[in-house]
Motif scaffolding. Sequence first.
Motif, PDB file in Angstrom:
ATOM      1  N   PRO A   1      22.154   6.177   4.703  1.00 13.60           N
ATOM      2  CA  PRO A   1      21.774   4.983   5.467  1.00 13.60           C
ATOM      3  C   PRO A   1      21.013   3.892   4.712  1.00 13.60           C
ATOM      4  CG  PRO A   1      20.173   6.713   5.801  1.00 13.60           C
ATOM      5  CD  PRO A   1      21.203   7.265   4.839  1.00 13.60           C
ATOM      6  N   THR A   2      20.666   4.136   3.448  1.00  7.95           N
ATOM      7  CA  THR A   2      19.707   3.209   2.816  1.00  7.95           C
ATOM      8  C   THR A   2      20.264   1.788   2.703  1.00  7.95           C
ATOM      9  OG1 THR A   2      18.869   5.103   1.605  1.00  7.95           O
ATOM     10  CG2 THR A   2      18.148   2.943   0.840  1.00  7.95           C
ATOM     11  N   LEU A   3      21.543   1.679   2.364  1.00  5.50           N
ATOM     12  CA  LEU A   3      22.121   0.327   2.251  1.00  5.50           C
ATOM     13  C   LEU A   3      22.000  -0.410   3.590  1.00  5.50           C
ATOM     14  CD1 LEU A   3      23.792  -1.653   0.400  1.00  5.50           C
ATOM     15  CD2 LEU A   3      25.784  -0.815   1.657  1.00  5.50           C
TER      16      LEU A   3
ATOM     17  N   CYS B   1      21.530   7.974  -4.642  1.00  6.74           N
ATOM     18  CA  CYS B   1      22.003   6.611  -4.903  1.00  6.74           C
ATOM     19  C   CYS B   1      23.385   6.315  -4.327  1.00  6.74           C
ATOM     20  CB  CYS B   1      21.993   6.272  -6.388  1.00  6.74           C
ATOM     21  SG  CYS B   1      20.350   6.228  -7.083  1.00  6.74           S
ATOM     22  N   ALA B   2      23.862   7.089  -3.364  1.00  8.27           N
ATOM     23  CA  ALA B   2      25.139   6.775  -2.721  1.00  8.27           C
ATOM     24  C   ALA B   2      24.909   5.669  -1.696  1.00  8.27           C
ATOM     25  CB  ALA B   2      25.689   8.017  -2.027  1.00  8.27           C
ATOM     26  N   ILE B   3      25.684   4.608  -1.787  1.00  6.92           N
ATOM     27  CA  ILE B   3      25.428   3.470  -0.890  1.00  6.92           C
ATOM     28  C   ILE B   3      26.701   2.962  -0.196  1.00  6.92           C
ATOM     29  CG2 ILE B   3      23.253   2.678  -1.866  1.00  6.92           C
ATOM     30  CD1 ILE B   3      24.894   0.571  -3.475  1.00  6.92           C
TER      31      ILE B   3
ATOM     32  N   THR C   1       6.108  11.410  -1.075  1.00  3.47           N
ATOM     33  CA  THR C   1       4.890  10.593  -1.043  1.00  3.47           C
ATOM     34  C   THR C   1       4.555  10.182  -2.471  1.00  3.47           C
ATOM     35  OG1 THR C   1       4.167  11.758   0.944  1.00  3.47           O
ATOM     36  CG2 THR C   1       2.478  10.547  -0.256  1.00  3.47           C
ATOM     37  N   ASN C   2       5.063   9.044  -2.859  1.00  2.31           N
ATOM     38  CA  ASN C   2       4.908   8.546  -4.237  1.00  2.31           C
ATOM     39  C   ASN C   2       5.365   7.098  -4.266  1.00  2.31           C
ATOM     40  OD1 ASN C   2       7.597  10.212  -3.871  1.00  2.31           O
ATOM     41  ND2 ASN C   2       8.059   8.546  -5.278  1.00  2.31           N
ATOM     42  N   VAL C   3       4.981   6.400  -5.310  1.00  2.00           N
ATOM     43  CA  VAL C   3       5.488   5.031  -5.461  1.00  2.00           C
ATOM     44  C   VAL C   3       7.011   5.108  -5.598  1.00  2.00           C
ATOM     45  CG1 VAL C   3       5.538   3.001  -6.964  1.00  2.00           C
ATOM     46  CG2 VAL C   3       3.348   4.116  -6.440  1.00  2.00           C
TER      47      VAL C   3
ATOM     48  N   GLY D   1       8.787   6.083  -2.979  1.00  2.00           N
ATOM     49  CA  GLY D   1       9.180   6.906  -1.837  1.00  2.00           C
ATOM     50  C   GLY D   1      10.358   7.816  -2.174  1.00  2.00           C
ATOM     51  N   GLN D   2      11.161   8.113  -1.159  1.00  2.00           N
ATOM     52  CA  GLN D   2      12.351   8.950  -1.378  1.00  2.00           C
ATOM     53  C   GLN D   2      13.312   8.283  -2.355  1.00  2.00           C
ATOM     54  OE1 GLN D   2      14.564  10.444   1.903  1.00  2.00           O
ATOM     55  NE2 GLN D   2      12.814  11.262   2.974  1.00  2.00           N
ATOM     56  N   GLY D   3      13.160   6.974  -2.487  1.00  2.00           N
ATOM     57  CA  GLY D   3      14.037   6.207  -3.373  1.00  2.00           C
ATOM     58  C   GLY D   3      13.808   6.517  -4.845  1.00  2.00           C
TER      59      GLY D   3
ATOM     60  N   LEU E   1      -3.983   5.039   1.428  1.00  2.00           N
ATOM     61  CA  LEU E   1      -3.398   5.401   2.728  1.00  2.00           C
ATOM     62  C   LEU E   1      -3.759   4.338   3.765  1.00  2.00           C
ATOM     63  CD1 LEU E   1      -2.083   7.703   4.512  1.00  2.00           C
ATOM     64  CD2 LEU E   1      -4.420   8.492   4.910  1.00  2.00           C
ATOM     65  N   VAL E   2      -2.772   3.844   4.468  1.00  2.00           N
ATOM     66  CA  VAL E   2      -3.063   2.921   5.570  1.00  2.00           C
ATOM     67  C   VAL E   2      -3.360   3.762   6.807  1.00  2.00           C
ATOM     68  CG1 VAL E   2      -2.193   1.049   7.009  1.00  2.00           C
ATOM     69  CG2 VAL E   2      -1.629   1.125   4.568  1.00  2.00           C
ATOM     70  N   ARG E   3      -4.547   3.591   7.332  1.00  2.00           N
ATOM     71  CA  ARG E   3      -4.979   4.428   8.472  1.00  2.00           C
ATOM     72  C   ARG E   3      -4.714   3.756   9.818  1.00  2.00           C
ATOM     73  NH1 ARG E   3      -6.615   9.073   8.103  1.00  2.00           N
ATOM     74  NH2 ARG E   3      -7.382   9.879   6.146  1.00  2.00           N
TER      75      ARG E   3
ATOM     76  N   PHE F   1       0.845  -1.198   0.000  1.00  2.00           N
ATOM     77  CA  PHE F   1       0.000   0.000   0.000  1.00  2.00           C
ATOM     78  C   PHE F   1       0.879   1.245   0.000  1.00  2.00           C
ATOM     79  CE2 PHE F   1      -2.330  -3.406   2.034  1.00  2.00           C
ATOM     80  CZ  PHE F   1      -3.503  -3.391   1.302  1.00  2.00           C
ATOM     81  N   GLU F   2       0.556   2.164  -0.872  1.00  2.00           N
ATOM     82  CA  GLU F   2       1.353   3.389  -0.987  1.00  2.00           C
ATOM     83  C   GLU F   2       0.405   4.595  -1.011  1.00  2.00           C
ATOM     84  OE1 GLU F   2       4.601   4.607  -1.017  1.00  2.00           O
ATOM     85  OE2 GLU F   2       3.406   6.445  -1.159  1.00  2.00           O
ATOM     86  N   ALA F   3       0.658   5.534  -0.107  1.00  2.00           N
ATOM     87  CA  ALA F   3      -0.220   6.706   0.001  1.00  2.00           C
ATOM     88  C   ALA F   3      -0.095   7.638  -1.203  1.00  2.00           C
ATOM     89  CB  ALA F   3       0.109   7.472   1.281  1.00  2.00           C
TER      90      ALA F   3
ATOM     91  N   GLY G   1      13.158   0.422   7.747  1.00  2.00           N
ATOM     92  CA  GLY G   1      13.525   1.786   7.334  1.00  2.00           C
ATOM     93  C   GLY G   1      14.653   2.347   8.166  1.00  2.00           C
ATOM     94  N   ASN G   2      15.051   3.572   7.844  1.00  2.00           N
ATOM     95  CA  ASN G   2      16.174   4.195   8.532  1.00  2.00           C
ATOM     96  C   ASN G   2      15.902   4.376  10.023  1.00  2.00           C
ATOM     97  OD1 ASN G   2      17.278   4.382   5.979  1.00  2.00           O
ATOM     98  ND2 ASN G   2      16.557   6.469   5.640  1.00  2.00           N
ATOM     99  N   GLY G   3      14.627   4.445  10.387  1.00  2.00           N
ATOM    100  CA  GLY G   3      14.261   4.584  11.797  1.00  2.00           C
ATOM    101  C   GLY G   3      14.792   3.451  12.667  1.00  2.00           C
TER     102      GLY G   3
END
Length: 531
Positions: A501-503, A129-131, A118-120, A122-124, A238-240, A35-37, A489-491
């Motif tokens: 942090p994505t890698l 793209c630095a990993i 907020t898109n399919v 996400g921030q990705g 949106l997941v509520r 699900f993607e908002a 996620g990064n959290g």
Amino acid sequence: MTATPTIAVVGSGPIGSTYARLLLEALPDARVIMFEAGPQVTERPGESVRNITDPDEKARAREKSQGPQAGSFRESLGIPAGAIVEGMFTARQGTHLLDFGGPGSAHAQAFPAAAAATNVGGQGAHWTCAIPRPAFSEKLPFIADDEWEDLVSTAEDLLHKQSAAFSDSPVGAAIRTLLDREFGAELPEGYGVSTLPVAGDPQPDGTMRWAGADTVLGPLIEPGTDTAARFELRDLTLVRRIEHDGTTVRGLVVEDLRTREQSFVEADAVVVAADAFRSPQLLWASGIRPAPLGRYLTEHHVVISTVALDAERMSALVSDEELEAELARRATNPADPVAAVNRIPFSEPDHPYSAQIMYAETPPFPLPADHPAAANRWGYVNMGFGTRKFPRVEDGATFSDDELDYRGMPNFTIDYALTERENAEIAEATERLRRAGQALGTFIAEPRLLPNGSSLHFMGTMRAGTDPATSVADPYSRVWGFENLVVGGNGLIPTANTMNPTLTSIAIAVRGARHLADQLRAAQREGESVG
Ligand code: FAD
């Protein structure tokens, strides 16, 4: 549990995509609904918008990703037009500020540059793209080195890592030589000046096809594959709420933002990968409120500057013919401003900073024609030194039961402050940035610290750990007390981390997905629910 387990994934960024891919590949009968908002903004779901060559199309894809700051697209994204006032600050293209100003905005005066997409994808879909890999104390203390090596290599494969991107650039090589002369003797073996690993696929013409969530999803979005038949992506949904009984999750309440209809979707397991603020927000909205939720917020602070490369020093290392050939190659892809990426990685004890040094043939901002560095034939470098923020419970988001945000979710306030220890490291990093600049040329933008939140790398708000008193998730990314609720996620990064942090987050997700797959497989064998 049903013979064909259903896993619901919240969020379509690189982390949600990692779970979808690994779970479908490990469990031949499973189904994943993601699900993607936000909306799908590229033809191929989750593709990096940097790959779009048409400038108008690229601008449109970015604007549609900007949720409450999506201008005229806002109503088509299910956001009431009248409710939003644009803020003073602007976010990076493709993202929207958390504290954008106006009704329904988060309160983040202490963390003003914090933004989300907020898109399919996400921030990705917007990332650089630095990993790089985490090193020394940046690594997660509860994962042994040999397992970590396997996890991080798997993550690199999912992202199509290129360790030697642009390594054939003679200008990039000369920049490394000059930096090595300045810093080499101070850096430990294996942590010297080097190329920065990036995610993507080099093309025959020398350009890069940048990786996004589409790269991670791989076969799941290739028509006709077995995994594609078991994968469903619902955008603008949106997941509520997560429905649960306190120990076991039953499914999700979702809202179709096109029709405003809400429905319940049953699931055998739920993965929440909706970024470092909106994942804890969803948990809070669902009555899942462990004390560390939203707390221990960190990012890496960034000191930046821009330097015009010095003609004399560069021409001693690069011939005129080599420079002409490089500029000719670059001219074939003017839409992509990055020509070479170098770094000085984090190392302890003497270099607890991550430096990223990007070469571009044009400056990042217009220079007056009479500026001495205008039209510098040798080009420019944009440099940033990332520094540590040590986790403290005082820093983080506090969610409200009384105030709703622009999506009708519990609104939040971010508290955050730098301490003496961090200010001292920022001052030291600024000195090193000066040294790096002087080694390469002339400053056209003096070193400066970016406002809090600028890194866009928000960590710690759902930290993984071994102690439920100071972490939200167990070492396998399951929310403490729940068998079938996983966060990603990064959290989850619990350490003081100076780099992209994505890698690391994908490596943590690989571990979580493998464990969840084992659990679902075992439950399937026993014909039971995983919870
Ligand atoms: P995201 O990619 O943020 O995806 C989360 C998704 O969840 C979003 O699409 C959101 O709409 C959705 N969502 C949120 N709430 C809900 C809900 N309730 N229901 C349904 N969906 C929901 N990282 C690096 O490592 N290296 C880099 O070079 C780098 N450069 C960057 C440059 C830019 C300009 C930006 C914006 C980011 C950069 N990043 C970089 C960060 C990187 O993009 C993120 O670390 C990564 O995308 C995080 O992945 P994710 O899946 O956890 O979250």
